[in-house]
Design an enzyme around this catalytic site. Sequence first.
Site: not given
Length: 189
Positions: A36, A77
Amino acid sequence: MKKELYEWLSAIGIALVLLFVIHQFLFLTYSVKGDSMYPMLKDGEKVIVSRINYTLGKINEGDVIVFHADKKSDYVKRVIGVGGDTVMYKDDTLYINNKKVKEPYLDENKLAKTNVLLTENFSVKDLVNSGGKSKIPKGELLVLGDNREVSKDSRYFGLIKEKQVVGEVVLRFWPFNVFHYNFDPATEK
């Protein structure tokens, strides 16, 4: 002989206490799982996460963080918006508080995207747990993965609470040939 044994045991005991303190309060290691955050971070790479950065300072847009997604999983993230911000994506362009923001860390993914847009159009009020408000509430964060086409992030689970944050990624140390520090988007290409 007894004195030497005592000195060794004392040194080992002190080292263990220091290791515990460093791990609990200052830094910890983390293994990246998934793609990600590709190309910045890849599956299997190891990073050092600073716990103390946010004890002494504040979380900023662009920071790469590790946070508790649930009781079993931690995610890595990038912080896109913090409490008080209005965030909107329109035509693959990020606007924070109605100002266009460059995202150089997305350049490679924009070239390789399979959809028309890398980041679909949305705003804070469109997120699952935003309560329809256009501003991020105080103490909450909007986080996205750099590899937007595969990332489960705020577009999927909504805003996260600042208290879920473990710390800021400050160093990638494994594998050695991709050693990297300073994940500040202002200094990235």
